[in-house]
Design an enzyme around this catalytic site. Structure first.
Site, PDB file in Angstrom:
ATOM      1  N   HIS A 129       0.826  -1.206   0.000  1.00 32.83           N
ATOM      2  CA  HIS A 129       0.000   0.000   0.000  1.00 32.83           C
ATOM      3  C   HIS A 129       0.869   1.268   0.000  1.00 32.83           C
ATOM      4  O   HIS A 129       0.724   2.147  -0.857  1.00 32.83           O
ATOM      5  CB  HIS A 129      -0.918  -0.017   1.229  1.00 32.83           C
ATOM      6  CG  HIS A 129      -1.818   1.177   1.345  1.00 32.83           C
ATOM      7  ND1 HIS A 129      -3.124   1.164   0.912  1.00 32.83           N
ATOM      8  CD2 HIS A 129      -1.605   2.428   1.832  1.00 32.83           C
ATOM      9  CE1 HIS A 129      -3.671   2.352   1.128  1.00 32.83           C
ATOM     10  NE2 HIS A 129      -2.768   3.132   1.697  1.00 32.83           N
ATOM     11  N   GLU A 130       1.781   1.342   0.957  1.00 35.01           N
ATOM     12  CA  GLU A 130       2.626   2.545   1.055  1.00 35.01           C
ATOM     13  C   GLU A 130       3.511   2.672  -0.175  1.00 35.01           C
ATOM     14  O   GLU A 130       3.807   3.782  -0.631  1.00 35.01           O
ATOM     15  CB  GLU A 130       3.455   2.521   2.339  1.00 35.01           C
ATOM     16  CG  GLU A 130       2.640   2.447   3.633  1.00 35.01           C
ATOM     17  CD  GLU A 130       1.549   3.509   3.760  1.00 35.01           C
ATOM     18  OE1 GLU A 130       1.716   4.600   3.171  1.00 35.01           O
ATOM     19  OE2 GLU A 130       0.521   3.233   4.420  1.00 35.01           O
ATOM     20  N   HIS A 147       1.774   4.610  -2.757  1.00 34.36           N
ATOM     21  CA  HIS A 147       1.922   6.052  -2.501  1.00 34.36           C
ATOM     22  C   HIS A 147       3.317   6.529  -2.911  1.00 34.36           C
ATOM     23  O   HIS A 147       3.481   7.576  -3.536  1.00 34.36           O
ATOM     24  CB  HIS A 147       1.746   6.345  -1.004  1.00 34.36           C
ATOM     25  CG  HIS A 147       0.329   6.291  -0.510  1.00 34.36           C
ATOM     26  ND1 HIS A 147      -0.673   7.043  -1.052  1.00 34.36           N
ATOM     27  CD2 HIS A 147      -0.241   5.582   0.512  1.00 34.36           C
ATOM     28  CE1 HIS A 147      -1.822   6.810  -0.393  1.00 34.36           C
ATOM     29  NE2 HIS A 147      -1.578   5.922   0.554  1.00 34.36           N
ATOM     30  N   GLU A 160      -4.605   7.904  -3.055  1.00 36.91           N
ATOM     31  CA  GLU A 160      -5.140   6.627  -2.582  1.00 36.91           C
ATOM     32  C   GLU A 160      -5.423   5.674  -3.743  1.00 36.91           C
ATOM     33  O   GLU A 160      -5.345   4.459  -3.584  1.00 36.91           O
ATOM     34  CB  GLU A 160      -6.412   6.900  -1.764  1.00 36.91           C
ATOM     35  CG  GLU A 160      -6.804   5.797  -0.822  1.00 36.91           C
ATOM     36  CD  GLU A 160      -5.889   5.635   0.393  1.00 36.91           C
ATOM     37  OE1 GLU A 160      -4.993   6.479   0.612  1.00 36.91           O
ATOM     38  OE2 GLU A 160      -6.070   4.627   1.102  1.00 36.91           O
TER      39      GLU A 160
END
Lengths: 507, 507
Positions: B268-269, B272, B298
């Site tokens: 997830h990170e 980003h 997101e």
């Protein structure tokens, strides 16, 4: 400015901003040496230069100068010990120094230093001084120009020294160093003749990274370092970075086959850190919230490292803990053997690896040379030859290469002229302070031998730390000990300690 | 200003300074969540507030406004795609927003948030909403005042939403959410009835810290995260912090008995981080150097986490590597079982632990409530009851306590009203973007199944990352995919994926 606000109040608001910018600069420095990803270097350099310039502009502006003039009038006639009075006094000293440096000179220096460091790294790797020489020449020229801009009474080097050791003069340093050298050179020679008396091979026993870090943590806690307001990380060269009184961080490096490196780096940096943690929080955001000088800073780190942690009193308490934590490595080593090993003195080529007896001769050599460069009596191209001659004269050894000689330190490449003497000033001070502390609190040696640093730390807190930057170093020293810089206690200490270790006392 | 300099040039210099201050703010945020010693919190809060205020003052000053006016005239008539033109346009939007907020409101909000967060932490610990209610009321009142200051066309919530999702309106979000909810609620109910079909107990097998970190490192490298320009650390809540395009850092947390937490936080990170690493370096120091919105941000993290790393294509390639690195834990687990385990969907109480099907219902619930608070149709004291009613309605479960209900998130206590919808906007966008990428580059699914993210990343780079903040999110989306926000692709994706996993396709 809102109505009714005094100039001092307005100035305090400015200081808060300038100090917050300084705070971010400190964080950037710490991060750069610890966790910053490699590719982050270039945006970091940019951000850091912009923030630095902004702070410099704010603290040299016409508006700032006017506020300072008015604030001086407001505090006129106050008790000279009043913090407001002292703040304005220190701010004036900073301002006068800052406004004298033309912004374009700052920019040219910064640029020369960036190139200087790059080329120096390369030159050291290639053992090629000639490659570095023109870059060093450029920096020397700019440092001379800086000295002219700043102005001085006696010697252009005074102007440079003043940045690191306020109001200290070249002639004072020279007198101090001449005195010290005349006593150190024979001591070093006598010790050199008795090398076989101390064996430090046991320090090469393998101690894994994690165990070394645990030991370092354990030691610094005992030494009064508040880890709730600090932390230990790893970096290429150990350093201390204070962001605020309640956020002072240290770093070490770990060689698994040389355990004393991490242990004594921790002790050394802890001395710096305990000092910065002791500067009153109420000074934060004002010019007093800072160590008095690099020399005073070093007096604390050297005292904690050498006088305390390499001293018999504290080590006799602490060594059993080392044995307990590292039974495989030191279970069979006597205290006496460990004590002698960590105090082995031997002339060596590299300053940062030098012991406490020979260390100062490395400094004096650098002082001689940089003084010559600044006054123009030494040519950059002669440095390698002069370096080696001095090494022979002071330490009785000659470097095998320029990489291990004149090219070993980063200081000159980054424009740090006037910085080196502060190391030796710190050593000399450390014994003046320690001796006076023991005179005031005679229980210190026995406290140390039961692992209690409380009395020694209390004395340092009361006489040094609590004052921040209120006084120039020699004034601070005189208030604390009754004397200005004096090599006496330091020489007595070295003679007595090393005389005993090397059996010289009978001489 | 020096002679001959254009207003745009002068503005660019200002942006450099404002951006350097922002850079230090980012570093302070990162440090605060990773390495800052606990006692450093209070000086950190002070420095960070001062630097933030300084940046705000510089970007709302009369001088700044005048430069902006003049720069607008200078770029008038330029190609609307010209970076200078776009920079000034974005700067104007920021300026108009920033100058509308009275400094004293900013200060009152900041203070209410500091107290809000403190009391919320305590209230959550004690499961005592009543304790938090007056503080939340204060924040709601100030947020309403903020909305009034900012101004809006239709709904005060528009003004708040705009900070996180520029130019998005409440009625658009409401329509989007109504549509999505009507399709999600029955899907969640159908899956809930078939809970026994997926067992994720294997994810509870013990995987030591170091192995989880190695796995995370391995995964993010494959996903295109440049670790030379980034790093992975540990924090209480995973986050990404970009300092510059070449310095974007992520964090994870590790539960040794729940290995998917670290793995998917890393994915997830990384989404980003890869986005921020893809924003052109030449935008640095200018208003374009930023993600387009939180929703767009997101969309990247969710795509990397869910579509890619919980998708069959990439996971069929990557799972054998997990087995290789963790043979003891997963040697005996089939791909199918692992795939189903990491995609288990079950209504649960805590948003941050929710799966991708149920997650959006958590968001909609919060949106309903915060909208009611801002428009005044909901009373703060009714929140616990309304929360539980909505949980029952949307997810079919009721919290056992307010701590696991209305008190679970920090957002409201820190004044983040208008933030929650961006999570679901990101989810919806992620599938619009992924579908269009596959349409343009049909090899993406097969590339992913051989572990090659190159084609997918290239599409995102070209259509999203490279634009930084040039366009408002819906415009960016329309340029990239031809449509504005549209739940179609997201719903098809969920139906197809979870229909297969839970055997719903025949229905």
């Amino acid at each position: 400015m809102s109505q009714g606000k005094s100039a001092l109040e307005a100035l305090k608001e400015k200081w808060q901003i300038i100090s917050a910018l300084g705070y971010t600069g400190s964080l950037m420095t710490w991060d750069q040496e610890t966790y910053m990803p490699p590719a982050g270097a270039s945006p970091r350099a940019r951000a850091s230069a912009i923030v630095g310039r902004l702070a410099h502009e704010m603290s040299t502006s016409k508006e700032y100068g006017d506020l300072l003039d008015r604030a001086e009038k407001e505090v006129e006639g106050k008790d000279p010990e009043d913090p407001d009075f002292l703040m304005v006094k220190v701010a004036r000293r900073d301002f006068e120094r800052n406004v004298k440096v033309p912004p374009d000179l700052v920019a040219r220096l910064r640029e020369a230093e960036v190139h200087g460091v790059q080329v120096w790294q390369e030159a050291r790797k290639k053992n090629d001084f000639a490659m570095f020489a023109p870059y060093l020449q450029r920096i020397v020229d700019l440092e001379k120009e800086l000295a002219q801009s700043l102005g001085y009474k006696e010697h252009p080097y005074d102007a440079l020294l003043d940045a690191f050791e306020p109001e200290m003069t070249t002639s004072e340093v020279r007198a101090l160093f001449d005195n010290l050298r005349s006593q150190l050179v024979p001591l070093v020679a006598a010790i050199s003749d008795r090398q076989s008396m101390v064996d430090d091979a046991i320090l090469g026993r393998h101690v894994p990274f994690q165990q070394q870090m645990s030991l370092a943590q354990d030691l610094v806690k005992l030494l009064g370092y508040d880890l709730d307001a600090g932390r230990i990380d790893i970096s290429a060269h150990p350093f201390t970075q204070g962001l605020a009184s309640r956020d002072v961080r240290i770093t070490v490096r770990v060689y698994e086959n040389r355990m004393d490196s991490c242990l004594y780096a921790a002790a050394h940096e802890c001395g710096h850190a305990v000092y910065e943690q002791g500067i009153p929080e109420e000074f934060e955001g004002a010019p007093l919230h800072s160590p008095a000088s690099l020399g005073v800073h070093e007096s604390q780190s050297r005292m904690w490292e050498n006088v305390v942690c390499r001293g018999k009193d504290f080590l006799s308490f602490y060594y059993p803990r080392i044995q307990e934590m590292l039974p495989e490595q030191f279970g069979d080593v006597s205290f006496e053997d460990f004590y002698r090993a960590v105090n082995k003195s031997v002339p060596s080529l590299i300053r940062v690896e030098a012991d406490e007896v020979t260390y100062n001769l490395h400094i004096m050599l650098r002082f001689d040379l940089e003084l010559g460069l600044i006054e123009g009596s030494i040519d950059v191209n002669d440095l390698p030859r002069l370096w080696n001659t001095k090494m022979e004269e002071y330490l009785g050894i000659v470097p095998d290469s320029d990489a291990n000689g004149v090219l070993q330190d980063m200081h000159w490449s980054s424009g740090l002229f006037g910085y080196f003497p502060t190391y030796t000033i710190g050593n000399v001070m450390s014994l003046q302070l320690y001796s006076k502390a023991v005179e005031d609190y005679p229980s210190i040696p026995s406290d140390l031998s039961s692992g209690d640093i409380g009395s020694l730390l209390r004395w340092m807190r009361e006489h040094i730390h609590v004052h921040g930057r209120k006084y120039v170093p020699q004034e601070l020293l005189e208030r604390a000990t009754g004397s200005r810089l004096d090599v006496g206690p330091y020489i007595s200490y070295l003679r007595s300690k090393y005389g005993e270790i090397y059996g010289l006392l009978e001489e």
